[in-house]
Design a protein around this motif. Structure first.
Motif, short mmCIF file in Angstrom:
data_model
loop_
_atom_site.label_atom_id
_atom_site.label_comp_id
_atom_site.label_asym_id
_atom_site.label_seq_id
_atom_site.Cartn_x
_atom_site.Cartn_y
_atom_site.Cartn_z
N PRO A 469 0.81 -1.22 0.00
CA PRO A 469 0.00 0.00 0.00
C PRO A 469 0.84 1.27 0.00
O PRO A 469 0.42 2.30 -0.53
N LEU A 470 2.05 1.21 0.58
CA LEU A 470 2.92 2.39 0.63
C LEU A 470 3.89 2.43 -0.54
O LEU A 470 4.66 3.39 -0.70
N ASN A 471 3.89 1.36 -1.38
CA ASN A 471 4.76 1.30 -2.53
C ASN A 471 6.23 1.43 -2.12
O ASN A 471 7.02 2.15 -2.73
N GLU A 472 6.58 0.70 -1.07
CA GLU A 472 7.93 0.72 -0.52
C GLU A 472 8.41 -0.71 -0.32
O GLU A 472 7.61 -1.64 -0.25
N TYR A 473 9.76 -0.86 -0.22
CA TYR A 473 10.28 -2.20 0.03
C TYR A 473 11.47 -2.13 0.98
O TYR A 473 12.07 -1.07 1.21
N TYR A 474 11.79 -3.29 1.56
CA TYR A 474 12.88 -3.41 2.53
C TYR A 474 13.83 -4.51 2.06
O TYR A 474 13.39 -5.59 1.64
N ASP A 475 15.12 -4.24 2.15
CA ASP A 475 16.11 -5.25 1.78
C ASP A 475 17.27 -5.33 2.77
O ASP A 475 18.34 -5.85 2.46
N THR A 476 17.09 -4.79 3.99
CA THR A 476 18.11 -4.89 5.03
C THR A 476 17.48 -5.41 6.32
O THR A 476 16.31 -5.16 6.60
N THR A 477 18.25 -6.14 7.10
CA THR A 477 17.77 -6.74 8.33
C THR A 477 17.87 -5.74 9.48
O THR A 477 18.41 -4.65 9.33
N GLN A 482 22.53 -6.77 4.49
CA GLN A 482 21.70 -6.98 3.30
C GLN A 482 20.92 -8.28 3.47
O GLN A 482 21.45 -9.29 3.93
N ILE A 483 19.64 -8.26 3.13
CA ILE A 483 18.82 -9.45 3.26
C ILE A 483 19.38 -10.57 2.39
O ILE A 483 19.84 -10.34 1.27
N THR A 484 19.39 -11.78 2.93
CA THR A 484 19.84 -12.95 2.18
C THR A 484 18.70 -13.95 2.05
O THR A 484 17.69 -13.86 2.75
N PHE A 485 18.91 -14.92 1.19
CA PHE A 485 17.85 -15.87 0.87
C PHE A 485 17.84 -17.00 1.90
O PHE A 485 18.20 -18.14 1.62
N ASP A 486 17.44 -16.68 3.12
CA ASP A 486 17.26 -17.70 4.15
C ASP A 486 16.25 -17.20 5.17
O ASP A 486 15.98 -16.01 5.28
N GLY A 487 15.68 -18.15 5.93
CA GLY A 487 14.60 -17.82 6.84
C GLY A 487 14.97 -16.83 7.92
O GLY A 487 14.21 -15.92 8.24
N THR A 488 16.16 -16.99 8.50
CA THR A 488 16.58 -16.09 9.58
C THR A 488 16.63 -14.65 9.11
O THR A 488 16.15 -13.72 9.78
N SER A 489 17.19 -14.44 7.92
CA SER A 489 17.32 -13.09 7.37
C SER A 489 15.94 -12.51 7.03
O SER A 489 15.64 -11.35 7.35
N ILE A 490 15.08 -13.32 6.41
CA ILE A 490 13.75 -12.84 6.04
C ILE A 490 12.94 -12.50 7.29
O ILE A 490 12.28 -11.46 7.36
N PHE A 491 13.02 -13.35 8.31
CA PHE A 491 12.30 -13.09 9.56
C PHE A 491 12.81 -11.83 10.23
O PHE A 491 12.05 -11.08 10.85
N SER A 492 14.11 -11.58 10.12
CA SER A 492 14.69 -10.37 10.72
C SER A 492 14.13 -9.12 10.06
O SER A 492 13.82 -8.14 10.75
N VAL A 493 13.98 -9.17 8.75
CA VAL A 493 13.41 -8.01 8.04
C VAL A 493 11.95 -7.81 8.44
O VAL A 493 11.52 -6.70 8.74
N LEU A 494 11.19 -8.89 8.46
CA LEU A 494 9.78 -8.78 8.85
C LEU A 494 9.64 -8.26 10.28
O LEU A 494 8.76 -7.45 10.58
N GLU A 495 10.53 -8.71 11.16
CA GLU A 495 10.50 -8.21 12.53
C GLU A 495 10.83 -6.72 12.57
O GLU A 495 10.20 -5.94 13.30
N GLY A 496 11.80 -6.31 11.76
CA GLY A 496 12.16 -4.90 11.70
C GLY A 496 11.03 -4.03 11.16
O GLY A 496 10.81 -2.91 11.64
N VAL A 497 10.30 -4.56 10.17
CA VAL A 497 9.15 -3.83 9.63
C VAL A 497 8.07 -3.72 10.72
O VAL A 497 7.48 -2.65 10.91
N TYR A 498 7.82 -4.82 11.41
CA TYR A 498 6.80 -4.84 12.46
C TYR A 498 7.13 -3.84 13.56
O TYR A 498 6.25 -3.14 14.08
N GLN A 499 8.39 -3.76 13.93
CA GLN A 499 8.82 -2.88 15.02
C GLN A 499 9.11 -1.45 14.54
O GLN A 499 9.46 -0.60 15.36
N HIS A 500 8.97 -1.21 13.24
CA HIS A 500 9.25 0.12 12.66
C HIS A 500 10.71 0.52 12.90
O HIS A 500 11.02 1.70 13.10
#
Length: 572
Positions: A469-477, A482-500
């Motif tokens: 909805p905000l037309n934005e993206y995240y690629d760092t944990t 830099q985000i990598t192709f593994d669960g730990t890294s992806i979860f870290s980014v999602l956690e960072g988004v959730y916590q702002h």
């Protein structure tokens, strides 16, 4: 809707039901035999099927039968909420008038009452096996002749049939609101001068004829109703859109009669709860990549059923939904004993293990969030046909986008991303918006990925988290890596988004493709290139020329407005 039936062969399911968390069920330590008296007999037996033992404490046969009766009553507790079956006792020494009124002539005498009406008493052997067989037969008869509570469609229906004449109806905004209230409606927004609209009209009229009595087919002249079309967000002609239950779905595929009819039929087959037997479950798992199962029982209410149906209908048939009251599902899916009034399960990726469950009573908001979270498979490919539904969704979703290799290598990457998605569904953060895991062929869409998310072809596999909805993206944990192709890294980014905690990047620059619809167009062209390479080449050459022209025009205008000289810094 047909009522799910309990089958005789499955009524032997007893206390093996598990909890929602998978724990085994043990007999309740506080179990007590249910006692009926003159004060409560009529009210208790007025609903459901009751097996009542009339006994006397002085009766030798009653004392000998007591262990069998007690064990059976304990083992059949779960059937109270599943089927409305109850077991109880009447002490005829204390309730002599009640026993006389019921015509009791000897002890123990086992009477059957169905919805308050006395039935022939049990005359078989008093062994556990014979008594259980009798119970199963009576419960099966009752279940087959009575609807599961709330399973009958008791909702009001519209008296007028949709599209009675099989014709396209020209409407204005006021009429449109009336049509929306009556159910699904398919709308063509057009302009009289539009060549594509003129070409479409004969096909659209044939569609109206084919959907006679099934679906309202209407049209809006956007020259005469410019304000209406502007408020509807119409940006091109013709736009074909389905409205239903406050949602809208655009038809983005081919406009031939077959494709339009398939799109229309989805609304006619609005996601309803199809009855499902336990023995059909495995075939459904193998055929449906994603589906919902609403597990009902005797205590399911009309209100709960209606709320589930209403919440599922906006999916317009894109996701199958089933319902059952089969006790074997309660064992298979480890539902608590006693169970909640009903449970909605979500299944995905051809697995018999649910990816989510929602027990009732559930709020309307939590029900909607649950359905939106699971409306797509655990991992779905982004294509031109579903681009708007995913990237421009009204649900304002978060999208975890994986750019993968081709072939066997890409297949392994896909499975890895699917496992991450499963892990997130099992225990991820409860975002207010749904989180969907999506993949694309990183080699085929390399240009789009580089332009939108700075993902280069030599960086595959790559992943970004997109706030659509905000037309934005995240690629760092959270750690700043830099985000990598593994669960730990992806979860870290999602956690960072959730916590702002993280700063997002904008997807589109001033000179980018112009709109997100361009991305969908590119994906469509890419898909076409596989099936029709020559046609795709011609279209691609034309598209490149058009984009270059628009880019130069936009570039010149931006530099003129900003005073930036040619060859200066990037404008984005």
């Amino acid at each position: 809707m047909r009522t799910p039936r309990l089958l005789l062969s499955i009524l032997t399911v007893a206390s093996a039901l598990g909890s929602v968390l998978g724990a085994n069920i043990e007999p309740r330590d506080d179990f007590e035999l249910r006692q009926l008296t003159d004060d409560n007999f009529r009210s208790e037996t007025s609903r459901g099927i009751w097996l009542v033992e009339h006994f006397s404490p002085k009766c030798t046969h009653c004392r000998a039968f007591a262990p069998t009766w007690t064990q059976m009553a304990k083992d059949k507790q779960h059937l109270e909420r599943l089927t409305g079956f109850h077991m109880a006792q009447v002490n005829c020494l204390a309730q002599g008038d009640l026993c006389n009124a019921n015509g009791i002539k000897f002890y123990p005498q086992l009477m059957v009452y169905v919805d308050g009406e006395a039935k022939p008493h049990y005359t078989g052997d008093r062994s556990y096996g014979d008594l259980e067989k009798f119970i199963n037969e009576k419960v099966a008869e009752y279940s087959q002749s009575h609807a599961v509570a709330g399973s009958d469609d008791q909702e009001g229906s519209i008296t007028a049939r949709p599209n009675p004449d099989g014709q396209v109806v020209e409407i204005d905004e006021a009429q449109f609101e009336i049509y929306k209230e009556e159910g699904p409606v398919m709308v063509e927004f057009y302009a009289p001068w539009c060549g594509h609209c003129k070409k479409l009209r004969p096909t659209y009229e044939k569609l109206a004829e084919a959907m006679k009595g099934k679906l309202n087919i209407v049209a809006v002249d956007c020259e005469n109703h410019k304000g209406f079309c502007k408020r509807a967000g119409i940006q091109g002609y013709p736009t074909i859109r389905m409205y239903h239950h406050g949602t809208r779905t655009d038809h983005n595929g081919s406009r031939n009669l077959e494709k339009l009819k398939a799109f229309a039929e989805k609304a006619v087959k609005v996601t309803t709860l199809q009855p499902l037997k336990f023995e059909e479950f495995n075939s459904i798992v193998k055929s449906d990549e994603a589906f919902f199962l609403y597990l009902q029982n005797y205590d399911t209410t009309v209100a709960d059923l209606k709320s589930v149906k209403t919440a599922l209908e906006p999916l317009l048939g894109s996701v199958p939904a089933y319902t059952s009251s089969d006790p074997q599902f309660y064992q298979q899916l480890s539902v608590a004993n006693p169970p909640p009034t009903s449970v909605l399960f979500a299944f995905s990726s051809y697995s018999s293990r649910p990816v989510g469950s929602l027990a009732f009573l559930a709020s309307e908001d939590s029900l909607k969030r649950f359905i939106q979270l699971h409306r797509f498979p655990t991992l779905i490919e982004l294509t031109g046909s579903n681009y708007n539904a995913i990237m421009n969704s009204d649900t304002r979703s978060m999208v975890v986008l994986g750019a993968l290799h081709k072939g066997d290598e890409g297949q392994k990457e896909k499975e890895k991303l699917r496992e991450v998605a499963k892990a997130w569904k099992r225990g991820g953060r409860p975002f207010a918006q749904p989180v969907w895991f999506v993949w694309v062929d990183g080699e085929k869409w390399s240009g789009w990925l580089k332009q939108q998310y700075s993902i280069k072809k030599d960086q595959l596999p790559s992943v970004v988290v997109i706030d659509t909805p905000l037309n934005e993206y995240y690629d760092t944990t959270i750690e700043g890596d830099q985000i990598t192709f593994d669960g730990t890294s992806i979860f870290s980014v999602l956690e960072g988004v959730y916590q702002h905690f993280l700063r997002p990047k904008r997807i589109e620059s001033t000179l980018a493709w112009g709109s997100r619809n361009a991305a969908a167009t590119l994906i469509n062209i890419g898909q076409m290139s596989v099936d029709h390479p020559l046609l795709a080449l011609v279209l691609l050459v034309g598209a490149v020329g058009l984009f270059v022209g628009l880019l130069q025009k936009c570039n010149g205008r931006d530099m003129k407005d900003s005073g930036t000289p040619a060859g200066g810094p990037r404008l984005d």
